[in-house]
Design an enzyme around this catalytic site. Structure first.
Site, PDB file in Angstrom:
ATOM      1  N   CYS A  94       0.834  -1.198   0.000  1.00 18.74           N
ATOM      2  CA  CYS A  94       0.000   0.000   0.000  1.00 18.74           C
ATOM      3  C   CYS A  94       0.876   1.258   0.000  1.00 18.74           C
ATOM      4  CB  CYS A  94      -0.930  -0.063   1.215  1.00 18.74           C
ATOM      5  SG  CYS A  94      -2.338   1.050   1.190  1.00 18.74           S
ATOM      6  N   THR A  95       0.568   2.224   0.870  1.00 19.53           N
ATOM      7  CA  THR A  95       1.313   3.486   0.911  1.00 19.53           C
ATOM      8  C   THR A  95       2.678   3.338   1.571  1.00 19.53           C
ATOM      9  OG1 THR A  95       0.231   4.122   2.979  1.00 19.53           O
ATOM     10  CG2 THR A  95      -0.784   4.874   0.922  1.00 19.53           C
TER      11      THR A  95
END
Length: 226
Positions: free
Chosen positions: A121-122
């Site tokens: 993800c981030t």
């Protein structure tokens, strides 16, 4: 104890020690606001597969809160964390941590010796800040693709891609994609059969081993199935 029994016991002990010594350290960095499945998915994969020693690490040993309601006490801090062979960087509320200089320096130092740097993800933003995505293709959570591309002009951030394997650096899309990325790492290090066994144990029927993008050292795509 007779000599033969002592010898057998010693051999068993040595064999057990060798098995323990061969385990790869998997450090999973957690922080306030970390996405639950971002770290829990890879944790389940590595902890369910023989040959990995899995633990959590954070800036300090103070408890962190995941998604506002789960309190987790990290096993280690950056100061006393055992050397990771695999570092997992989950996403979530990573913004404040991208600007944390000691953390970014620790990630850089870890990358100098680790076999695998895996973001979910981030969490890719932490790799980018450490300069580990420059000149590479990568992926991340769908709503973070454009911001990450702006922040990392020397990288190519791909949409609609479950994971991207650049060798040491592996990035995945958001949330559940961390499971796919971790299974890919298991397949890469221990073989497809072992990864398939882990996926079956987890009853993770969604996993497609060929899914994702693998980049050759030359920069060319070795395998792709988006």
């Amino acid at each position: 104890m007779p000599l033969i029994q002592r010898s057998v016991a010693l051999m068993d002990s040595l064999t057990q020690n060798q098995k323990q010594a061969k385990k790869r350290n998997v450090a999973i960095f957690i922080h306030n606001g970390v996405e639950i499945l971002d770290f829990a998915g890879p944790s389940e994969v590595f902890a369910s597969t023989e040959g990995f020693n899995v633990y959590t690490v954070s800036l300090t040993k103070e408890p962190i809160i995941s998604q506002g309601f789960i309190k987790i006490t990290p096993t280690y801090s950056l100061a006393d964390c055992p050397k990771p062979d695999i570092l997992v960087l989950p996403g979530g509320q990573t913004g404040p941590f991208i600007e944390n200089k000691p953390l970014i320096e620790w990630i850089k130092n870890t990358a100098a010796q680790a076999e695998v740097m895996l973001s979910v993800c981030t969490g890719a933003g932490l790799l980018a800040k450490a300069g580990l995505l420059d000149g590479k293709q990568a992926t991340t959570f769908h709503s973070y693709i454009e911001p990450l591309q702006r922040a990392t002009p020397k990288a190519e951030i791909l949409a609609n891609t479950r994971f991207v394997d650049n060798g040491q650096v592996i990035t995945t899309a958001g949330v559940s994609a961390g499971i796919d990325g971790a299974l890919h790492v298991v397949a890469k290090l221990k073989g497809q059969a072992v990864a398939t066994q882990t996926a079956r144990y987890m009853e993770y029927d969604k996993w497609k081993p060929e899914e994702g993008l693998i980049v050759k050292p030359s920069g060319k795509v070795a395998a792709e199935n988006k």
